[in-house]
Design a protein around this motif. Sequence first.
Motif, PDB file in Angstrom:
ATOM      1  N   THR A  12      26.449  44.258  12.277  1.00 13.60           N
ATOM      2  CA  THR A  12      26.695  43.950  13.687  1.00 13.60           C
ATOM      3  C   THR A  12      25.391  43.907  14.470  1.00 13.60           C
ATOM      4  OG1 THR A  12      28.866  45.002  13.602  1.00 13.60           O
ATOM      5  CG2 THR A  12      27.879  44.751  15.781  1.00 13.60           C
ATOM      6  N   TRP A  13      25.270  42.900  15.301  1.00 14.75           N
ATOM      7  CA  TRP A  13      24.154  42.759  16.236  1.00 14.75           C
ATOM      8  C   TRP A  13      24.717  43.134  17.602  1.00 14.75           C
ATOM      9  CZ3 TRP A  13      19.107  42.209  15.966  1.00 14.75           C
ATOM     10  CH2 TRP A  13      18.378  41.587  16.975  1.00 14.75           C
ATOM     11  N   GLN A  14      24.280  44.268  18.130  1.00 17.55           N
ATOM     12  CA  GLN A  14      24.804  44.739  19.405  1.00 17.55           C
ATOM     13  C   GLN A  14      23.822  44.420  20.524  1.00 17.55           C
ATOM     14  OE1 GLN A  14      27.337  48.061  19.786  1.00 17.55           O
ATOM     15  NE2 GLN A  14      26.117  48.949  21.444  1.00 17.55           N
ATOM     16  N   ILE A  15      24.348  43.778  21.555  1.00 21.19           N
ATOM     17  CA  ILE A  15      23.554  43.432  22.718  1.00 21.19           C
ATOM     18  C   ILE A  15      24.095  44.215  23.905  1.00 21.19           C
ATOM     19  CG2 ILE A  15      22.844  41.585  24.283  1.00 21.19           C
ATOM     20  CD1 ILE A  15      23.336  39.635  21.933  1.00 21.19           C
ATOM     21  N   GLN A  16      23.218  44.949  24.552  1.00 18.49           N
ATOM     22  CA  GLN A  16      23.605  45.696  25.743  1.00 18.49           C
ATOM     23  C   GLN A  16      23.041  44.979  26.959  1.00 18.49           C
ATOM     24  OE1 GLN A  16      22.299  49.683  24.172  1.00 18.49           O
ATOM     25  NE2 GLN A  16      24.276  50.209  25.101  1.00 18.49           N
ATOM     26  N   VAL A  17      23.922  44.754  27.919  1.00 16.27           N
ATOM     27  CA  VAL A  17      23.533  44.055  29.133  1.00 16.27           C
ATOM     28  C   VAL A  17      23.792  44.970  30.316  1.00 16.27           C
ATOM     29  CG1 VAL A  17      23.871  41.976  30.522  1.00 16.27           C
ATOM     30  CG2 VAL A  17      24.298  41.898  28.059  1.00 16.27           C
ATOM     31  N   SER A  18      22.803  45.050  31.209  1.00 21.57           N
ATOM     32  CA  SER A  18      23.006  45.777  32.453  1.00 21.57           C
ATOM     33  C   SER A  18      22.462  44.932  33.588  1.00 21.57           C
ATOM     34  CB  SER A  18      22.329  47.147  32.411  1.00 21.57           C
ATOM     35  OG  SER A  18      20.942  47.010  32.242  1.00 21.57           O
ATOM     36  N   GLY A  19      23.069  45.074  34.742  1.00 25.30           N
ATOM     37  CA  GLY A  19      22.687  44.275  35.898  1.00 25.30           C
ATOM     38  C   GLY A  19      23.594  43.070  36.034  1.00 25.30           C
ATOM     39  N   GLU A  20      23.010  41.956  36.419  1.00 27.17           N
ATOM     40  CA  GLU A  20      23.776  40.753  36.718  1.00 27.17           C
ATOM     41  C   GLU A  20      23.699  39.729  35.586  1.00 27.17           C
ATOM     42  OE1 GLU A  20      22.235  39.294  40.420  1.00 27.17           O
ATOM     43  OE2 GLU A  20      22.902  41.079  41.505  1.00 27.17           O
ATOM     44  N   ILE A  21      24.845  39.143  35.275  1.00 29.48           N
ATOM     45  CA  ILE A  21      24.857  38.026  34.325  1.00 29.48           C
ATOM     46  C   ILE A  21      25.055  36.766  35.153  1.00 29.48           C
ATOM     47  CG2 ILE A  21      25.953  36.942  32.344  1.00 29.48           C
ATOM     48  CD1 ILE A  21      26.866  39.626  31.400  1.00 29.48           C
ATOM     49  N   LEU A  29      19.889  36.419  27.369  1.00 28.36           N
ATOM     50  CA  LEU A  29      21.172  36.748  26.749  1.00 28.36           C
ATOM     51  C   LEU A  29      21.572  35.708  25.711  1.00 28.36           C
ATOM     52  CD1 LEU A  29      23.692  38.413  26.428  1.00 28.36           C
ATOM     53  CD2 LEU A  29      24.612  37.327  28.496  1.00 28.36           C
ATOM     54  N   LEU A  30      21.478  34.449  26.067  1.00 28.93           N
ATOM     55  CA  LEU A  30      21.864  33.391  25.136  1.00 28.93           C
ATOM     56  C   LEU A  30      20.979  33.401  23.894  1.00 28.93           C
ATOM     57  CD1 LEU A  30      23.819  31.050  24.675  1.00 28.93           C
ATOM     58  CD2 LEU A  30      22.199  29.569  25.874  1.00 28.93           C
ATOM     59  N   GLY A  31      19.683  33.566  24.084  1.00 30.05           N
ATOM     60  CA  GLY A  31      18.760  33.596  22.947  1.00 30.05           C
ATOM     61  C   GLY A  31      19.056  34.736  21.989  1.00 30.05           C
ATOM     62  N   THR A  35      20.623  34.178  18.181  1.00 30.44           N
ATOM     63  CA  THR A  35      19.857  34.761  17.069  1.00 30.44           C
ATOM     64  C   THR A  35      20.735  35.727  16.287  1.00 30.44           C
ATOM     65  OG1 THR A  35      17.744  34.535  18.202  1.00 30.44           O
ATOM     66  CG2 THR A  35      17.878  36.209  16.470  1.00 30.44           C
ATOM     67  N   GLY A  36      21.458  36.575  17.005  1.00 32.22           N
ATOM     68  CA  GLY A  36      22.354  37.526  16.344  1.00 32.22           C
ATOM     69  C   GLY A  36      23.418  36.842  15.519  1.00 32.22           C
ATOM     70  N   LEU A  37      24.018  35.791  16.066  1.00 28.37           N
ATOM     71  CA  LEU A  37      25.061  35.073  15.328  1.00 28.37           C
ATOM     72  C   LEU A  37      24.507  34.349  14.113  1.00 28.37           C
ATOM     73  CD1 LEU A  37      27.128  33.709  18.334  1.00 28.37           C
ATOM     74  CD2 LEU A  37      27.937  35.329  16.597  1.00 28.37           C
ATOM     75  N   ASP A  38      23.266  33.933  14.174  1.00 28.15           N
ATOM     76  CA  ASP A  38      22.653  33.269  13.027  1.00 28.15           C
ATOM     77  C   ASP A  38      22.295  34.252  11.913  1.00 28.15           C
ATOM     78  OD1 ASP A  38      22.902  30.794  14.231  1.00 28.15           O
ATOM     79  OD2 ASP A  38      20.840  30.758  14.985  1.00 28.15           O
ATOM     80  N   GLN A  39      22.075  35.521  12.259  1.00 29.89           N
ATOM     81  CA  GLN A  39      21.584  36.488  11.286  1.00 29.89           C
ATOM     82  C   GLN A  39      22.585  37.577  10.909  1.00 29.89           C
ATOM     83  OE1 GLN A  39      17.918  38.009  12.925  1.00 29.89           O
ATOM     84  NE2 GLN A  39      16.956  36.008  12.936  1.00 29.89           N
ATOM     85  N   HIS A  40      23.690  37.682  11.630  1.00 31.38           N
ATOM     86  CA  HIS A  40      24.662  38.756  11.398  1.00 31.38           C
ATOM     87  C   HIS A  40      26.076  38.179  11.401  1.00 31.38           C
ATOM     88  CE1 HIS A  40      21.611  41.918  11.977  1.00 31.38           C
ATOM     89  NE2 HIS A  40      21.094  41.067  12.835  1.00 31.38           N
ATOM     90  N   GLU A  41      26.997  38.936  10.858  1.00 31.95           N
ATOM     91  CA  GLU A  41      28.391  38.510  10.806  1.00 31.95           C
ATOM     92  C   GLU A  41      29.122  38.748  12.118  1.00 31.95           C
ATOM     93  OE1 GLU A  41      29.896  36.843   8.308  1.00 31.95           O
ATOM     94  OE2 GLU A  41      27.844  36.761   7.573  1.00 31.95           O
ATOM     95  N   HIS A  42      28.611  39.671  12.934  1.00 31.29           N
ATOM     96  CA  HIS A  42      29.327  40.106  14.129  1.00 31.29           C
ATOM     97  C   HIS A  42      28.322  40.331  15.259  1.00 31.29           C
ATOM     98  CE1 HIS A  42      31.602  43.677  16.155  1.00 31.29           C
ATOM     99  NE2 HIS A  42      31.871  42.554  16.787  1.00 31.29           N
ATOM    100  N   VAL A  43      28.632  39.814  16.434  1.00 34.10           N
ATOM    101  CA  VAL A  43      27.857  40.118  17.634  1.00 34.10           C
ATOM    102  C   VAL A  43      28.782  40.818  18.615  1.00 34.10           C
ATOM    103  CG1 VAL A  43      26.702  39.146  19.667  1.00 34.10           C
ATOM    104  CG2 VAL A  43      26.139  38.303  17.388  1.00 34.10           C
TER     105      VAL A  43
END
Length: 105
Positions: A12-21, A29-31, A35-43
């Motif tokens: 799993t590639w975990q992305i933590q976001v804080s603040g405004e999207i 965020l998109l990058g 990248t996570g989806l290309d290298q891992h099974e789960h984001v």
Amino acid sequence: MTQVTASALGPTWQIQVSGEIDIAASDDLLGLALTGLDQHEHVRLDLAGVTFMDSGGLGILLQIRRHAIDTGKLLTLRSLGPGTRRLLEVVGLKQLFEVEEDPAP
């Protein structure tokens, strides 16, 4: 100000976001997500710290979802705050995403 960080947790590639999207946060965020989806099974997008999301942010989530579908990977949203949850529900997008609920205390 938006902060986006990522780390690998096994498959799993975990992305933590804080603040405004919004459009200003889109590149980071998109990058990281693609990248996570290309290298891992789960984001997993941990959105616990998100304080605001606009239509640009929704567009980013939909782009990430499309890439996950196209590559046969799993995308989950985790820790939706009330504002983020409400926005996804109001625009009818919540059902498009796998959402991990926080365990009850």
